[in-house]
Design a protein around this motif. Sequence first.
Motif, short mmCIF file in Angstrom:
data_model
loop_
_atom_site.label_atom_id
_atom_site.label_comp_id
_atom_site.label_asym_id
_atom_site.label_seq_id
_atom_site.Cartn_x
_atom_site.Cartn_y
_atom_site.Cartn_z
N ARG A 1 -2.91 -13.96 1.99
CA ARG A 1 -2.83 -13.46 0.61
C ARG A 1 -3.59 -14.33 -0.38
O ARG A 1 -4.24 -13.84 -1.30
CB ARG A 1 -1.36 -13.41 0.17
CG ARG A 1 -0.50 -12.40 0.90
CD ARG A 1 0.92 -12.52 0.41
NE ARG A 1 1.87 -11.76 1.21
CZ ARG A 1 3.18 -11.85 1.07
NH1 ARG A 1 3.69 -12.67 0.15
NH2 ARG A 1 3.99 -11.14 1.82
N PHE B 1 -4.37 -3.25 6.74
CA PHE B 1 -3.69 -3.85 5.59
C PHE B 1 -2.18 -3.88 5.80
O PHE B 1 -1.59 -2.94 6.35
CB PHE B 1 -4.02 -3.03 4.34
CG PHE B 1 -3.48 -3.58 3.06
CD1 PHE B 1 -3.95 -4.76 2.52
CD2 PHE B 1 -2.47 -2.89 2.37
CE1 PHE B 1 -3.45 -5.26 1.33
CE2 PHE B 1 -1.97 -3.38 1.17
CZ PHE B 1 -2.46 -4.57 0.66
N ASN B 2 -1.56 -4.97 5.34
CA ASN B 2 -0.10 -5.05 5.33
C ASN B 2 0.34 -5.88 4.13
O ASN B 2 0.29 -7.11 4.18
CB ASN B 2 0.44 -5.66 6.62
CG ASN B 2 1.97 -5.60 6.68
OD1 ASN B 2 2.63 -5.19 5.72
ND2 ASN B 2 2.53 -6.02 7.80
N PRO B 3 0.80 -5.25 3.05
CA PRO B 3 1.22 -5.99 1.87
C PRO B 3 2.50 -6.79 2.09
O PRO B 3 2.84 -7.66 1.29
CB PRO B 3 1.45 -4.90 0.82
CG PRO B 3 1.82 -3.69 1.63
CD PRO B 3 1.01 -3.78 2.88
N ASN B 4 3.23 -6.52 3.18
CA ASN B 4 4.49 -7.20 3.45
C ASN B 4 4.33 -8.49 4.23
O ASN B 4 5.29 -9.23 4.42
CB ASN B 4 5.42 -6.25 4.23
CG ASN B 4 5.65 -4.95 3.52
OD1 ASN B 4 6.18 -4.93 2.42
ND2 ASN B 4 5.24 -3.85 4.13
N SER B 5 3.12 -8.76 4.70
CA SER B 5 2.87 -9.91 5.56
C SER B 5 2.05 -10.96 4.83
O SER B 5 1.22 -10.63 3.97
CB SER B 5 2.13 -9.47 6.82
OG SER B 5 1.75 -10.58 7.60
N ASN B 6 2.27 -12.22 5.19
CA ASN B 6 1.42 -13.28 4.66
C ASN B 6 -0.02 -13.11 5.14
O ASN B 6 -0.97 -13.48 4.45
CB ASN B 6 1.95 -14.65 5.09
CG ASN B 6 1.33 -15.79 4.30
OD1 ASN B 6 0.95 -15.62 3.14
ND2 ASN B 6 1.20 -16.94 4.93
N CYS C 1 -2.29 -10.58 5.10
CA CYS C 1 -2.32 -9.26 4.45
C CYS C 1 -3.38 -8.33 5.03
O CYS C 1 -3.28 -7.11 4.87
CB CYS C 1 -2.48 -9.40 2.94
SG CYS C 1 -4.05 -10.08 2.42
#
Length: 409
Positions: free
Chosen positions: A36, A67-72, A74
Amino acid sequence: MLTQKNDTLLTDSVPRVVLQPRKALPFFSRHPWVFRGAVSRITGDPAAGDIVRLHAHDGVFIAWGLFNPNSNICVRLYSWDESIPLTDEFWRTRIDEAIGLRKVLFPSPDSSSACRLIFSEADGLSGLTVDRYGDWLLVQLTSRALAQRQEVLLTRLREALNPKGIWLRTEKGIRAAEGLELADGLLWGEAPPRPLFIEEHGVRYGIDVAEGQKTGFFLDQRDNRRRIADFVKGHRVLDVCCYTGGFSLNCLVNGGAAEVVAVDASEAALTQARANAELNGVGDCLQTVKQDAFKLLEEFEERGEVFDTIILDPPKLARNRQGIEAALRGYYSLNRFAMGLIRPGGFFVTCSCSGQVTHEMFADMLGQAALHANRRLQLIEVRGAAADHPASIHCLETDYLKCYLGRVL
């Protein structure tokens, strides 16, 4: 329930992730993890699992990712060729490439063979690990975005390998790390037997692929287990963190050790180790001890126990950079005690599977431990994981396993 992603059709409206200034070099060098803190802005409104394009601060294209906004992490990157986006065909090709290497390494597998088929970042499939145990596949998904593509991944695995069943194993902490809700269980076909029997270097093992550690066995130590057997004929061996007896049984069956004391904190693991010893006709030579490794080594020092060979293969002690210092203290304590219990001229195998702990850190720790144990440590071989666990030169975290074989003087 996760929604299946279909990546067959892509449009010009793919969201873009733009990096901060001076943050692009690792990704031009093909490191697959975008954290991030490296991101400046995101254009579009990507949801978890969506395909994105990664761009440098000046707008230059770097790679295709998920993409993954929930993971460090990202964004996980997969393709650095702008003309090769992440279609269903891309995933099938990556799976075929990984399986192709294992066909070279294991040209004649049978129902008692076991190997790692796909090793996440090392095979260009960050977040997917697949192990084969005979006729069953054990799958670990540590990326939410790849988990949303289960159908295309599992279909290609079935087409290429024709397994009897595919079982899902989850990794500790993955729900918090990825926002991914998965539970161990059958994904397709028949459930694996418990125990499931495999053979390695002439040693037979019963393993529990449904509930055992990792996917049931530590396949990465395959060649290291066999190698130590060359040094232990007639020895009294201490195998610390023995799990289900991989090193122990190689010492007894292939090495001709006189006795192995096998130590683990898990009674279930020791029960299986004893059963495996009986399976191979060496049950009388294996003594098991349920005890914490640190406490046991300290007790052995107080009692004046001496061994001809000691094997240390502890579980991962550092899961992130914040845990490195504590991990090194733990490794130091284990190794210092262990070296003090080895007769002069005896052999020592010490391992670390903590990817955050580098070879340099581990070697420095060993030097300090030998010094304070008043021992000289003569390194014979510095070894790593078996060939079906390749490392990516672009992601050195995949070179995680350190296995040092030495002589203590």
